[in-house]
Design an enzyme around this catalytic site. Structure first.
Site, PDB file in Angstrom:
ATOM      1  N   LYS A 287       0.847  -1.189   0.000  1.00  0.00           N
ATOM      2  CA  LYS A 287       0.000   0.000   0.000  1.00  0.00           C
ATOM      3  C   LYS A 287       0.887   1.246   0.000  1.00  0.00           C
ATOM      4  O   LYS A 287       1.857   1.329   0.748  1.00  0.00           O
ATOM      5  CB  LYS A 287      -0.898  -0.022   1.238  1.00  0.00           C
ATOM      6  N   GLU A 373     -19.401  -5.632  10.542  1.00  0.00           N
ATOM      7  CA  GLU A 373     -20.390  -4.889  11.323  1.00  0.00           C
ATOM      8  C   GLU A 373     -21.434  -5.794  11.970  1.00  0.00           C
ATOM      9  O   GLU A 373     -21.871  -5.533  13.102  1.00  0.00           O
ATOM     10  CB  GLU A 373     -21.074  -3.846  10.437  1.00  0.00           C
ATOM     11  N   ARG A 401     -25.259  -2.261   7.585  1.00  0.00           N
ATOM     12  CA  ARG A 401     -24.845  -3.633   7.322  1.00  0.00           C
ATOM     13  C   ARG A 401     -25.121  -4.553   8.510  1.00  0.00           C
ATOM     14  O   ARG A 401     -25.092  -5.771   8.375  1.00  0.00           O
ATOM     15  CB  ARG A 401     -23.362  -3.662   6.952  1.00  0.00           C
TER      16      ARG A 401
END
Length: 645
Positions: A287, A373, A401
């Site tokens: 990243k 979640e 969610r």
């Protein structure tokens, strides 16, 4: 102002088809130029940088090998899609990212045929990809479907549900696991790359198919032994993949996601080889790759404001007031210091929700469960069962969610879970995918649940204390993105009386009833209306559930016009108030009720104040609603003495 990057090869690329005749060396040059273009563009607009930098080579290789847009590439999450946008005909608009009227920061079906699926939330790509693969097969189309999913997104249960289904369905699906945290794979090199090319080749797969046919004719015991032997042998040479193999995927990897000479042969082999089921290609990336400030930053420049390309220093406006998130984090730490039973849960967003402060102060009492979640909500329910006081801190759009878990695992059982709902209301540049405009509607319909809405940072501080002391059932507090309004926060905030609002300004004739941060738009509207001889009463409801019926009845009795304002969708606070007034007969005497809420549509990325204006809930819209209700022209004045006292 720095000059634009020099990109001679990228300048010749109008779409992915222009990449397909390039050599590996040219593809490497193209990747360098795409990376430079992306860095320059995001330096001007801000946005998600680190994720896209990590997949530049992978993006170039995918569009080189696959016949997009006929072949489908699904990016999970859209954070990593900026290089994809540059290569798919949107380079000329890349410097409008996340700006009003410009490109979305995520993939968007309406924006391009190269975006087959919109993705602002994570962990959806494999499910969508499987649907596309099966749908294409049923239609008789022989296309490839590629789902690119990060290792962080693989923490969500939905990804495993999809993989389980895909393995059983044996459909033509390619999943690329973008492993950018080194959390799964060891460092990879030439031997791993060679083995990946071998294992993905048509010759190897043909040998494997032949071996399967032979083994199938053996007695069961020998067949099981042979299968275990193959898995053991492949595990030894690849170093992993057993989990994915058990789920029915053919595993290839790990391979270096920044080596074009590794990526292209493997992708081509997988595309050209016949397969009897899904394939998972394990790609290791870095990243922030290729931009030193991002590589060296703790967050790898995941999300950035405008920045100086040379130094990497980001432009940061001097805050006028603490952010709501910071206020929540500070108040929760203070509450936790007084009550050892307070714990907190988040889903891969400790910094974004302010829980990093609690994690630093009390690391054993703060739980980051990953992008999960649903699990976060039910995990908190379990904590509550054991006498703890869990705060679940989630963005409003992410709480969606876990809705079934809120209903079944918390509210139905009256468990005292506290929901801290960040990013409630419009969120600006993140657009419709992250807009927190539905939670009042989907929470307001639930029995047993108290819902508080903070009008400013001082109110939020009091609501944290209120939630901490509320043990009789579930409670939620919602607050917006960004800075507070600059009010003083008390040193020792007092809890609120459940279900009680407040009069902020006394007036006559017209009443403005606000919930949440629309209060300050109401006060601004009062200043505009004062020039026309009007002095409205302004009230802050504070509570969506239970709302203050006594306050609403008083406003209805003493005023000719009642304007209810919320930064939420239809079905929220306005609906609750209007229904109650009607059922109580309080509209029968001629009260003019007007409900200002977000219209029944999605609002794309723009500045929050522009979104509020377009939605008709800003100060000007409130002013217009008052004048229309009184049948006044916008330039007219009114005799205040003629209005109802």
């Amino acid at each position: 102002m720095t000059s634009r990057p020099i990109t001679p090869l990228l300048d010749t690329i109008r779409g992915p088809s222009d990449t397909r005749g390039l050599s590996v060396a040219q593809l490497e040059q193209l990747a360098r130029e795409v990376r430079a273009e992306m860095i320059d563009a995001v330096s001007m607009t801000g946005g998600h940088l680190g994720s896209g930098l990590g997949v530049v080579e992978l993006t170039v290789a995918l569009h080189h090998v696959f016949d997009t847009p006929d072949d489908r590439i699904i990016w999970d999450v859209g954070h990593q899609c900026y290089p994809h946008k540059i290569l798919t005909g949107r380079r000329d608009r890349i410097r409008t990212l996340r700006q009003g009227g410009g490109l979305s920061g995520f993939t968007l079906r309406e924006e391009s045929p190269y975006d087959p699926f919109g993705a602002g939330h994570s962990s959806t790509s494999i499910s969508a990809g499987l649907g596309m693969a099966i749908g294409s097969a049923l239609a008789g189309d022989a296309r490839d479907v590629v789902a690119v999913i990060g290792d962080g997104s693989m923490s969500a249960g939905m990804a495993y549900e999809a993989m389980n289904n895909a393995g059983a369905a044996k459909s033509r699906l390619i999943v690329i696991l973008n492993d950018n945290d080194m959390s799964i794979a060891p460092p990879v090199g030439a031997m791993s790359a060679y083995l990946s090319r071998l294992l993905s080749s048509k010759s190897w797969l043909s040998i494997r198919t032949l071996a399967k046919e032979i083994v199938a004719r053996l007695p069961d015991a020998l067949e099981r032994t042979a299968k275990r032997a193959e898995e053991y042998a492949r595990g030894m040479v690849t170093g992993g993949g057993t989990l994915f193999e058990e789920m029915g995927f053919y595993y290839v990897g790990p391979i270096d996601g920044h080596r074009m000479d590794h990526l292209v042969p493997v992708l081509r082999n997988v595309r050209e080889a016949g397969r009897d089921g899904p394939v998972l290609i394990h790609v290791v990336t870095q990243k922030g790759k290729g931009y030193a400030p991002a590589e060296n930053a703790p967050d790898k420049y995941h999300g950035v404001s405008r920045f100086n390309v040379v130094t990497g220093v980001q432009e940061k406006a001097k805050p006028q007031a603490p952010s709501y998130t910071a206020v929540f984090g500070k108040q929760l730490v203070a509450a936790a210091a007084k009550d050892h039973r307070i714990v907190a849960v988040t889903a891969a967003m400790p910094g974004g929700t302010g829980l990093d402060k609690l994690a630093a102060a009390y690391p054993q009492r703060c739980f980051d469960v990953g992008i999960a979640e649903q699990h976060a909500v039910t995990f908190a329910a379990g904590l509550a069962c054991e006498g703890l006081k869990p705060f679940v801190a989630l963005y409003s759009s992410f709480l969606q969610r876990g809705y079934d878990q809120v209903v079944h695992d918390v509210v139905l059982q009256k468990l005292p879970v506290r929901f801290a709902i960040d990013r409630a209301g419009f969120v600006g540049a993140d657009g419709a995918t992250h807009g927190g405009v539905f939670d009042m509607a989907f929470l307001g319909c639930l029995p047993n649940l108290v819902v508080m809405c903070a009008a400013d940072e001082a109110e939020l501080a009091r609501m944290v204390v209120t939630a901490a002391g509320h043990d009789s059932g579930p409670i939620a507090l919602r607050y917006p993105r960004g800075e507070g309004v600059g009010v003083e926060i008390p040193e020792a905030p007092e809890p609120l009386a459940i279900g009680k609002g407040r009069i902020v300004r006394e007036g006559k004739g017209v009443a403005l009833l606000s919930i949440g941060t629309r209060l300050h738009a109401c006060l601004e509207a009062c200043e505009i209306l004062a020039a026309r001889g009007l002095t409205p009463t302004v009230a802050d409801a504070r509570f969506l559930k239970p709302f203050d019926e006594e306050l609403v009845a008083d406003l209805a009795a003493r005023h000719e016009v009642l304007i209810v304002v919320e930064e939420g969708s239809i079905g929220g606070f306005c609906s609750h108030v209007a229904t109650w007034l009607a059922n109580q007969g309080l509209l029968d005497g001629g009260l003019k009720l007007r409900a200002l809420h977000i219209p029944d549509r999605f609002f794309e990325h723009d500045k929050p104040e522009v979104q509020c204006a377009k939605a008709g809930i800003d100060a000007q819209a409130i002013t217009t609603a008052v004048l229309d209700a009184l049948k006044l022209e916008t330039s007219a004045t009114v005799d205040a003495s003629a209005l109802k006292a």
